[in-house]
Design an enzyme around this catalytic site. Structure first.
Site, mmCIF file in Angstrom:
data_model
loop_
_atom_site.group_PDB
_atom_site.id
_atom_site.type_symbol
_atom_site.label_atom_id
_atom_site.label_comp_id
_atom_site.label_asym_id
_atom_site.label_seq_id
_atom_site.Cartn_x
_atom_site.Cartn_y
_atom_site.Cartn_z
ATOM 1 N N ASP A 9 47.683 44.135 48.464
ATOM 2 C CA ASP A 9 48.443 44.428 49.689
ATOM 3 C C ASP A 9 47.778 43.712 50.872
ATOM 4 O O ASP A 9 47.340 44.338 51.834
ATOM 5 C CB ASP A 9 48.530 45.943 49.949
ATOM 6 C CG ASP A 9 47.164 46.593 50.155
ATOM 7 O OD1 ASP A 9 47.105 47.653 50.828
ATOM 8 O OD2 ASP A 9 46.144 46.026 49.693
ATOM 9 N N HIS A 232 35.423 45.934 50.601
ATOM 10 C CA HIS A 232 36.089 46.803 49.617
ATOM 11 C C HIS A 232 36.702 45.988 48.461
ATOM 12 O O HIS A 232 36.273 46.089 47.319
ATOM 13 C CB HIS A 232 37.192 47.613 50.304
ATOM 14 C CG HIS A 232 36.720 48.501 51.418
ATOM 15 N ND1 HIS A 232 35.814 49.524 51.262
ATOM 16 C CD2 HIS A 232 37.049 48.515 52.739
ATOM 17 C CE1 HIS A 232 35.601 50.135 52.427
ATOM 18 N NE2 HIS A 232 36.341 49.543 53.340
HETATM 19 O O1 RIB Z 1 40.191 51.663 51.333
HETATM 20 C C1 RIB Z 1 40.147 50.268 51.312
HETATM 21 C C2 RIB Z 1 41.331 49.708 50.584
HETATM 22 O O2 RIB Z 1 42.536 50.009 51.302
HETATM 23 C C3 RIB Z 1 41.304 48.176 50.506
HETATM 24 O O3 RIB Z 1 41.992 47.760 49.366
HETATM 25 C C4 RIB Z 1 42.051 47.754 51.743
HETATM 26 O O4 RIB Z 1 42.626 46.449 51.607
HETATM 27 C C5 RIB Z 1 43.137 48.797 51.780
HETATM 28 O O5 RIB Z 1 44.167 48.379 50.887
HETATM 29 CA CA CA Z 2 43.794 46.098 49.615
#
Ligand code: RIB
Ligand code: CA
Length: 299
Positions: A9, A232
């Site tokens: 996303d 992340h």
């Molecule tokens: O919590 C972090 C996640 O949520 C990552 O994948 C960031 O891109 C959002 O999608």
């Molecule tokens: Ca993400």
């Protein structure tokens, strides 16, 4: 080499994760599927196609997925990632998305091939859950799903209980975690330990990935002055490439779907299909992520 689908996303950290995936010799990216989450599906899909084009990987097919979770709607994060979900305008994509929908793309990709596929999930798990529900035999052809999501022993980042991806579709997360497919859960327990505060001296080259990393992080830091950037999604791709920096506990994970604790990931350490990353060699992870962002073999 393992054949991967990345479900994403994008999203600034999704963009960095894509650079790493394309620069890794251990990851054969056969397709990208998009889902709403950080931004509307329109934006995450345009961003995915534009990112692949910018990085010279326009031959990687992109299939659009879910614009909403199994119930309700997504909670977007434009305030964090920027107006179109990326915080920068890339050249218009030369290729269009493939006509196939994400669920059909996943089902077809897993069929009729010698080697099973692996999926890296960087957004809400809606597409993957719907693919599993569409074809019960799919679970036999997915070797592993590496999920960026969850917060087992630490606080969440969208509520005190929940991490953003899982919160956005807790029903889908329960379907995936209970499907029997081996899941590697790379959650805030480890990603909150891996962050960059300075990057000006890190991506100084003129390669496509280095230029994109500089632009993404530079624009982000303008929106969030003085903040550190947590890796992340890059950490989930790192786990897909090499599990050695991580420590895991195996067990079962169930997700709260309603009320104040919606999206909370409850881990039972026992025999089960989910292994949760409980620790990471931070310096090794940061060095490997920085090195892969800098490598630019396609340049
Ligand atoms: O919590 C972090 C996640 O949520 C990552 O994948 C960031 O891109 C959002 O999608
Ligand atoms: Ca993400």
């Amino acid at each position: 080499m393992n054949r991967f689908i990345i479900d994403m996303d994008p999203g600034t950290d999704d963009a960095l994760a894509l650079i790493i995936a394309l620069n890794s010799i251990n990851l054969d990216l056969i397709g990208v599927t998009t889902v709403g989450g950080n931004a509307r599906l329109l934006h995450t899909t345009r961003n995915a196609v534009s990112l692949l084009t910018f990085l010279g990987a326009q031959d990687v097919p992109v299939a659009m997925g879910a614009s909403s979770p199994i119930y309700g709607s997504f909670t977007y994060a434009y305030h964090f990632h920027g107006t179109n979900g990326l915080g920068l305008q890339l050249p218009n994509p030369s290729t269009k998305t493939v006509q196939t929908k994400a669920v059909d793309f996943m089902v077809e990709a897993a069929k009729g091939v010698a080697s099973p596929i692996k999926i890296v999930a960087l957004g809400p798990l809606t597409n993957i859950a719907m693919a599993i529900e569409a074809d019960p035999y799919l679970i036999d052809s997915i070797e592993e799903i590496i999920v960026m999501g969850g917060a087992v022993e630490c606080q969440g980042n969208i509520t005190e209980y929940a991490e953003f991806n899982i919160y956005n579709d807790p029903w889908a997360a329960n379907i995936v975690f209970n499907s029997g497919v081996p899941v590697t859960l790379v959650g805030l327990d480890v990603t909150m330990k891996v962050a960059l505060s300075e990057w000006d001296l890190l991506f100084t080259g003129d390669g496509k990935g280095q230029r994109l990393a500089r632009q993404v992080l530079g624009n982000w830091s303008t929106m969030h002055p003085g903040s550190v950037y947590h890796m992340h999604d890059p950490l989930a791709v790192l786990a897909a490439i090499d599990h050695s920096p991580f420590s895991y506990h195996a067990g079962k994970v169930s997700v709260v779907t309603t009320g104040e604790e919606r999206g909370r990931t409850i881990f039972l350490q026992e025999t089960g299909p989910v292994r949760v990353a409980v620790d990471v060699d931070v310096q090794l992870a940061l060095n490997t992520i920085s090195s892969l962002l800098n490598s630019d073999p396609g340049s």
